[in-house]
Design a protein around this motif. Structure first.
Motif, PDB file in Angstrom:
ATOM      1  N   ALA A 302       0.290 100.466  80.186  1.00 54.79           N
ATOM      2  CA  ALA A 302      -0.158  99.718  81.365  1.00 54.79           C
ATOM      3  C   ALA A 302      -0.084 100.640  82.579  1.00 54.79           C
ATOM      4  N   CYS A 303      -0.504 100.140  83.708  1.00 53.42           N
ATOM      5  CA  CYS A 303      -0.431 100.897  84.964  1.00 53.42           C
ATOM      6  C   CYS A 303       0.164  99.996  86.057  1.00 53.42           C
ATOM      7  N   GLY A 304       0.754 100.619  87.044  1.00 49.79           N
ATOM      8  CA  GLY A 304       1.187  99.914  88.260  1.00 49.79           C
ATOM      9  C   GLY A 304       2.126  98.753  87.967  1.00 49.79           C
ATOM     10  N   THR A 305       1.819  97.638  88.598  1.00 54.25           N
ATOM     11  CA  THR A 305       2.645  96.444  88.439  1.00 54.25           C
ATOM     12  C   THR A 305       2.718  96.013  86.970  1.00 54.25           C
ATOM     13  N   SER A 306       1.615  96.143  86.270  1.00 49.31           N
ATOM     14  CA  SER A 306       1.613  95.749  84.853  1.00 49.31           C
ATOM     15  C   SER A 306       2.573  96.629  84.057  1.00 49.31           C
ATOM     16  N   TRP A 307       2.695  97.873  84.473  1.00 54.90           N
ATOM     17  CA  TRP A 307       3.651  98.773  83.822  1.00 54.90           C
ATOM     18  C   TRP A 307       5.087  98.286  84.078  1.00 54.90           C
ATOM     19  N   ILE A 349      -1.033  95.769  78.831  1.00 56.04           N
ATOM     20  CA  ILE A 349      -0.870  94.731  79.863  1.00 56.04           C
ATOM     21  C   ILE A 349      -1.796  95.066  81.023  1.00 56.04           C
ATOM     22  N   SER A 350      -2.589  94.105  81.435  1.00 59.89           N
ATOM     23  CA  SER A 350      -3.502  94.355  82.555  1.00 59.89           C
ATOM     24  C   SER A 350      -3.918  93.042  83.204  1.00 59.89           C
ATOM     25  N   GLN A 351      -3.793  92.974  84.502  1.00 61.62           N
ATOM     26  CA  GLN A 351      -4.292  91.803  85.219  1.00 61.62           C
ATOM     27  C   GLN A 351      -5.804  91.747  85.111  1.00 61.62           C
ATOM     28  N   SER A 352      -6.457  92.830  85.518  1.00 61.24           N
ATOM     29  CA  SER A 352      -7.923  92.828  85.603  1.00 61.24           C
ATOM     30  C   SER A 352      -8.579  92.916  84.241  1.00 61.24           C
ATOM     31  N   GLY A 353      -7.881  93.534  83.303  1.00 62.40           N
ATOM     32  CA  GLY A 353      -8.497  93.773  81.995  1.00 62.40           C
ATOM     33  C   GLY A 353      -9.576  94.832  82.046  1.00 62.40           C
ATOM     34  N   GLU A 354      -9.661  95.551  83.166  1.00 67.24           N
ATOM     35  CA  GLU A 354     -10.724  96.551  83.323  1.00 67.24           C
ATOM     36  C   GLU A 354     -10.169  97.925  83.688  1.00 67.24           C
ATOM     37  N   THR A 355      -8.857  98.078  83.766  1.00 70.12           N
ATOM     38  CA  THR A 355      -8.281  99.350  84.193  1.00 70.12           C
ATOM     39  C   THR A 355      -8.678 100.447  83.209  1.00 70.12           C
ATOM     40  N   ALA A 356      -9.376 101.454  83.717  1.00 71.54           N
ATOM     41  CA  ALA A 356      -9.979 102.466  82.847  1.00 71.54           C
ATOM     42  C   ALA A 356      -8.922 103.175  81.992  1.00 71.54           C
ATOM     43  N   GLY A 400      -5.924  89.165  96.149  1.00 69.11           N
ATOM     44  CA  GLY A 400      -5.129  90.131  96.931  1.00 69.11           C
ATOM     45  C   GLY A 400      -4.945  91.391  96.091  1.00 69.11           C
ATOM     46  N   VAL A 401      -5.096  92.540  96.732  1.00 72.48           N
ATOM     47  CA  VAL A 401      -4.986  93.785  95.953  1.00 72.48           C
ATOM     48  C   VAL A 401      -3.597  93.928  95.341  1.00 72.48           C
ATOM     49  N   ALA A 402      -2.582  93.465  96.072  1.00 68.57           N
ATOM     50  CA  ALA A 402      -1.231  93.552  95.520  1.00 68.57           C
ATOM     51  C   ALA A 402      -1.055  92.476  94.454  1.00 68.57           C
ATOM     52  N   SER A 403      -0.659  92.898  93.300  1.00 69.70           N
ATOM     53  CA  SER A 403      -0.486  91.943  92.209  1.00 69.70           C
ATOM     54  C   SER A 403       0.814  91.162  92.406  1.00 69.70           C
ATOM     55  N   THR A 404       0.730  89.846  92.398  1.00 69.40           N
ATOM     56  CA  THR A 404       1.926  89.011  92.596  1.00 69.40           C
ATOM     57  C   THR A 404       2.022  87.971  91.484  1.00 69.40           C
ATOM     58  N   LEU A 487       7.087  99.139  95.073  1.00 69.87           N
ATOM     59  CA  LEU A 487       5.622  99.296  94.997  1.00 69.87           C
ATOM     60  C   LEU A 487       4.932  98.324  95.956  1.00 69.87           C
ATOM     61  N   LYS A 488       5.407  97.071  95.944  1.00 69.40           N
ATOM     62  CA  LYS A 488       4.788  96.076  96.830  1.00 69.40           C
ATOM     63  C   LYS A 488       4.899  96.527  98.281  1.00 69.40           C
ATOM     64  N   LEU A 489       6.096  96.973  98.666  1.00 68.84           N
ATOM     65  CA  LEU A 489       6.288  97.330 100.077  1.00 68.84           C
ATOM     66  C   LEU A 489       5.397  98.508 100.467  1.00 68.84           C
ATOM     67  N   LYS A 490       5.335  99.534  99.614  1.00 68.11           N
ATOM     68  CA  LYS A 490       4.524 100.688 100.043  1.00 68.11           C
ATOM     69  C   LYS A 490       3.045 100.347 100.067  1.00 68.11           C
ATOM     70  N   GLU A 491       2.590  99.534  99.121  1.00 64.86           N
ATOM     71  CA  GLU A 491       1.171  99.159  99.108  1.00 64.86           C
ATOM     72  C   GLU A 491       0.766  98.407 100.369  1.00 64.86           C
ATOM     73  N   ILE A 492       1.615  97.468 100.765  1.00 65.72           N
ATOM     74  CA  ILE A 492       1.216  96.520 101.800  1.00 65.72           C
ATOM     75  C   ILE A 492       1.584  96.978 103.206  1.00 65.72           C
ATOM     76  N   SER A 607      -9.291  96.706  91.064  1.00 67.29           N
ATOM     77  CA  SER A 607      -9.593  96.949  89.663  1.00 67.29           C
ATOM     78  C   SER A 607      -9.920  98.430  89.553  1.00 67.29           C
ATOM     79  N   VAL A 608      -9.015  99.199  88.939  1.00 70.72           N
ATOM     80  CA  VAL A 608      -9.181 100.652  88.974  1.00 70.72           C
ATOM     81  C   VAL A 608     -10.004 101.083  87.763  1.00 70.72           C
ATOM     82  N   THR A 609     -11.311 101.100  87.969  1.00 67.69           N
ATOM     83  CA  THR A 609     -12.213 101.309  86.828  1.00 67.69           C
ATOM     84  C   THR A 609     -12.604 102.777  86.651  1.00 67.69           C
TER      85      THR A 609
HETATM   86  O1  M6R Z   1      -5.444  95.248  86.491  1.00 72.24           O
HETATM   87  P1  M6R Z   1      -4.221  96.000  86.050  1.00 72.24           P
HETATM   88  O2  M6R Z   1      -3.051  95.143  85.856  1.00 72.24           O
HETATM   89  O3  M6R Z   1      -4.507  96.848  84.835  1.00 72.24           O
HETATM   90  O4  M6R Z   1      -3.939  96.990  87.237  1.00 72.24           O
HETATM   91  C1  M6R Z   1      -2.914  97.936  87.176  1.00 72.24           C
HETATM   92  C2  M6R Z   1      -2.590  98.483  88.549  1.00 72.24           C
HETATM   93  O5  M6R Z   1      -3.710  99.117  89.094  1.00 72.24           O
HETATM   94  C3  M6R Z   1      -2.114  97.387  89.507  1.00 72.24           C
HETATM   95  O6  M6R Z   1      -1.014  96.702  89.011  1.00 72.24           O
HETATM   96  C4  M6R Z   1      -1.754  98.000  90.871  1.00 72.24           C
HETATM   97  O7  M6R Z   1      -0.623  98.790  90.766  1.00 72.24           O
HETATM   98  C5  M6R Z   1      -1.573  96.883  91.888  1.00 72.24           C
HETATM   99  N1  M6R Z   1      -2.162  97.262  93.126  1.00 72.24           N
HETATM  100  C6  M6R Z   1      -0.153  96.530  92.124  1.00 72.24           C
HETATM  101  O8  M6R Z   1       0.035  95.619  93.149  1.00 72.24           O
END
Ligand code: M6R
Length: 611
Positions: A302-307, A349-356, A400-404, A487-492, A607-609
Motif C-alpha cells: 500500500a502507499c501513504g495512509t493505506s500503508w 490496501i487502497s482507498q482510490s483503488g487506482e494508485t499506480a 478531501g485529499v487527506a484520507s480520514t 502524515l495528516k499534519l504535514k499534508e494539511i 488519486s496517485v495514478t
Molecule cells: O488511494 P490510496 O489509498 O491507494 O492512496 C494512497 C496514498 O496516496 C494516500 O493514502 C495519501 O497518502 C493520502 N493523501 C493520505 O492522506
C-alpha cells in the motif's frame, strides 16, 4: 491527479464538462482546459483552478454538444497554459486529453522531430497526439485505427480521449492503467476519471478495462480491444448518491468526512459483523479462507495512509493469527525483486483503488502466483478488479485529499479479516473472539464522543499552529497511529512532522526536543502504558511540550503533560479507530487556522495514478 471529463449528446457540452471538472477538483491539479467542437475546434486552457478557466472563457464561443475537458497535475513540464490539456494536432483537426505517463515519449518525440513535427508544449501528451496524427497521415486510416496502432507502441499508463473535426459525432477513448468510466444516458454519454461527474445524470456506467478502446457516439458505445475485436460493455449500476459528493453544510470535505466516521465505520461493519451471534461473514474472505489460514506469510502492499492501515494490520494479524506479516511500500515492492511463493497472500490496501504503484505491485505478485486480496474503497476501481478477492471498505466517496474516513474503514475491515482468519485457524479462543466482536461493534457508538469535543482540538490547533516541527510518538498499535497523525499534519498544515515509535526516539529524534517542539503522544491504555509514561517523562525532562491522546479517566499522564485529549476506552486491538480521530481533527484545525486549502493541499493528488 489529472481528471478527465468528456461529453457527447444533445446538451451544451461546456456546462456539463466544467461542472464535471469541478467535481474532480479533489483529485489535485494545477491547470485546466476544455475543447469544444462545433464548426470549429475551440480549445481554451489556463494555469490555475477551473474557476480561472471559466473566467477566461467569458465571451468566447462555447457552443457545441461534444467536448473534452481536463485538469492537469504536472508531470512533464511545469504547470502553465501551454502545458495544460487539451493539446491540438499539427493539422489542427484533433484535440486530445490524457491522464497518465507515456514512458517512451522521448523516443517517439525524436522520431517525430526528424519528420519535421514541432511541439508547443513540454508534455508527453502532445507527443502521443502527434504520433497518432502521423500514423493516421501515413496510413490514410480512420482515427480509431491510428489510435490502435499508436497504442501498441506506447509504453506507460494512459487514459486518452480524442476529438476529431472530421468526425464531429464521435469521441475516441482508450485506457491502460488509468481509470475511465463511461456513463450511459438517453442519447448521450459522459466520460470521466471517476463516477463523480456522472452521477447526477445517470447511474448506469461502464468501467473501461485496460487495452480497450471506446468509440463513443451520442447513442452508441462500442468497445474494442487493441486487436480490433468488439468487447461487450458490462453495464453496472452506481451505488452512490449525489449528496455523498457534496459538502452538505460543512466548510470542508475533510471535516465532513471526519464527522461521517460513526456512519462509515458502521456501514463497513454492517452485514459482516453479527454481534448477536458472534459471527463474521465476509464473502470474499470466506471463499478464500483455506488459502488464508494456510498462508506461510502475508504481505501487505500500500502507499501513504493505506500503508499505515497495513502496519496496524500487521500487529493485529501476527497477534491473532500467528502468521508472519510483512508490510511494504508498493513503490519499493514493485521495483525490487521480492521473493514470492505461489500461495503467498498479498493484501493490497487502497482507498482510490487506482494508485499506480499499488496496482503494478499486485500485478507483479499475481504473475508469480500470489493470491491477491484487495481492501479497496472505490467500487469498481482497477485494484478491486484485478484482485482475486477482497472486501470493500464502504466508506463512501472520499473527496478531501487527506484520507480520514477511508483509514478507519480500512482498519475495521482489516480487523475483521484478522479475526476471521484467527477464528478459522483456531488461534483465537472463543472468549477473546467474542470480546473483540463486542469491542469492534461498539466503535461507531464511541466516535461521537470524540467529535463532540472538536472544540478542544480547535483550541489546541490555535495554541500550536505556529510550531515549526512536530513529533508524533506511539508504541505498539499506537505507533502506526502516530505515523498517520504526522502524515495528516504535514499534508494539511505544511508543518514538518515526524512519526516515530516512542522508544526509538532516544536513538536520534530526542536531539530535536526543546521547549519549542510539540510532541504528540498517542498514549491510550494498552500493554505499553507504563513504558509510554516513561517516554513522556523523558520528553518532559528536556522541556518538550507534550500533547497526549489518552483514554478517558487517565489520571497519570494527564497530570504530567501540557495538554491532553481523552478518547473513550476500547480494547487495544480496535483502539486505533478512535485514537486517530483527534489527530485528524488537530491537523484539520491547524490547516484552517493557517488559512490553508485543507481539501486540496498544494502538490498533492487524491488519486496517485502515476508512479
Ligand atoms: O488511494 P490510496 O489509498 O491507494 O492512496 C494512497 C496514498 O496516496 C494516500 O493514502 C495519501 O497518502 C493520502 N493523501 C493520505 O492522506
Amino acid at each position: 491527479m489529472c481528471g478527465i471529463v468528456a461529453y457527447i449528446g444533445k446538451r451544451s457540452a461546456y456546462p456539463v464538462i466544467v461542472k464535471g471538472l469541478k467535481r474532480l477538483e479533489y483529485r489535485g491539479y494545477d491547470s485546466a482546459g476544455i475543447a469544444l467542437l462545433n464548426e470549429d475546434l475551440n480549445i481554451y486552457k489556463k494555469q490555475g483552478k477551473v474557476a480561472q478557466l471559466e473566467e477566461f472563457t467569458i465571451g468566447k464561443d462555447l457552443s457545441g454538444s461534444i467536448g473534452i475537458g481536463h485538469t492537469r497535475w504536472a508531470t512533464h513540464g511545469e504547470p502553465c497554459d501551454k502545458n495544460a490539456h487539451p493539446h491540438r494536432s499539427s493539422n489542427g483537426k484533433l484535440a486530445m486529453i490524457h491522464n497518465g505517463i507515456i514512458e517512451n515519449y522521448t523516443q517517439l518525440k525524436g522520431e517525430l522531430l526528424k519528420k519535421g513535427y514541432e511541439f508547443e508544449s513540454d508534455t508527453d501528451t502532445e507527443v502521443l497526439l502527434k504520433f497518432i496524427e502521423d500514423i493516421q497521415k501515413n496510413n490514410q486510416c480512420p482515427l480509431e485505427e491510428a489510435v490502435r496502432i499508436a497504442l501498441k507502441r506506447v509504453v506507460g499508463a494512459y487514459v486518452i480521449i480524442l476529438l476529431d473535426k472530421d468526425n464531429p459525432d464521435t469521441l475516441i477513448a482508450a485506457r491502460k492503467g488509468s481509470p475511465l468510466v463511461i456513463g450511459i444516458g438517453k442519447g448521450e454519454h459522459f466520460l470521466a476519471s471517476d463516477a463523480s461527474p456522472i452521477i447526477e445524470y445517470t447511474k448506469e456506467v461502464v468501467y473501461v478495462n485496460d487495452y480497450e478502446l471506446a468509440i463513443v457516439k451520442a447513442d452508441e458505445l462500442i468497445l474494442k480491444n487493441l486487436g480490433n475485436e468488439k468487447v461487450t460493455p458490462f453495464i453496472q449500476k452506481l451505488d452512490m448518491e449525489l449528496a455523498a459528493i457534496e459538502k452538505g453544510g460543512y466548510d470542508h470535505f475533510m471535516l465532513k468526512e471526519i464527522n461521517e466516521q460513526p456512519d462509515t465505520i458502521h456501514d463497513c461493519l454492517r452485514g459482516r459483523l453479527d454481534a448477536q451471534h458472534f459471527n463474521i461473514r465476509m464473502a470474499g474472505i470466506d471463499k478464500n479462507i483455506d488459502k488464508l489460514i494456510n498462508a506461510q506469510r502475508i504481505m501487505i502492499v500500500a502507499c501513504g495512509t493505506s500503508w499505515h492501515a497495513g502496519l496496524v494490520a500487521e500487529y493485529i494479524i501476527e497477534d491473532l493469527c500467528r502468521i508472519p506479516v510483512e508490510v511494504e511500500y508498493a513503490s519499493e515492492f514493485r521495483y525490487r525483486n521480492p521473493v514470492i511463493h505461489p500461495g503467498d497472500v498479498i493484501i493490497a490496501i487502497s482507498q482510490s483503488g487506482e494508485t499506480a504503484d499499488t496496482m503494478v505491485a499486485i500485478e507483479k505478485a499475481k504473475e508469480q502466483g500470489a493470491v491477491i486480496l484487495g481492501i479497496v474503497n472505490q467500487v469498481g476501481s482497477s485494484i478491486a478488479r484485478i484482485s482475486d478477492a477482497g472486501a470493500y471498505t464502504h466508506a463512501g466517496p472520499e473527496i478531501g485529499v487527506a484520507s480520514t474516513k477511508a483509514f478507519t474503514a480500512q482498519l475495521a475491515v482489516l480487523t475483521m479479516v484478522a479475526m476471521k482468519i484467527a477464528e478459522s485457524k483456531g488461534t483465537l479462543n472463543s472468549d477473546k473472539f467474542k470480546h473483540l466482536v463486542q469491542e469492534l461493534n461498539a466503535i461507531p457508538e464511541k466516535v461521537p464522543a470524540i467529535l463532540a469535543k472538536s472544540n478542544e482540538l480547535k483550541a489546541l490547533a490555535e495554541k500550536y499552529k505556529d510550531a515549526r516541527d512536530f513529533l508524533f510518538l506511539g508504541r505498539g498499535l499506537n505507533f502506526p497511529v502516530a505515523l498517520e497523525g504526522a502524515l495528516k499534519l504535514k499534508e494539511i498544515s505544511y508543518i514538518h512532522a515526524e512519526g516515530y515509535p516512542a522508544a526509538e526516539m532516544k536513538h536520534g529524534p530526542i536531539a530535536l526536543v526543546d521547549e519549542n517542539l510539540p510532541v504528540v503522544f498517542v498514549a491510550t491504555k494498552d500493554a505499553y502504558y507504563e513504558k509510554i509514561v516513561s517516554n513522556i517523562q523523558e520528553i518532559k525532562a528536556r522541556k518538550g511540550k507534550v500533547i497526549a491522546i489518552v483514554s478517558e479517566g487517565d489520571d497519570v499522564i494527564t497530570k504530567m503533560v501540557d495538554d491532553y485529549f481523552e478518547v473513550p476506552e476500547a480494547d487495544e486491538t480496535v483502539a486505533p479507530m478512535l485514537s486517530v480521530i483527534p489527530l485528524q481533527l488537530l491537523a484539520y484545525y491547524v490547516g484552517v487556522a493557517k488559512g490553508l486549502d485543507v481539501d486540496k493541499p498544494r502538490n498533492l493528488a487524491k488519486s496517485v495514478t502515476v508512479e
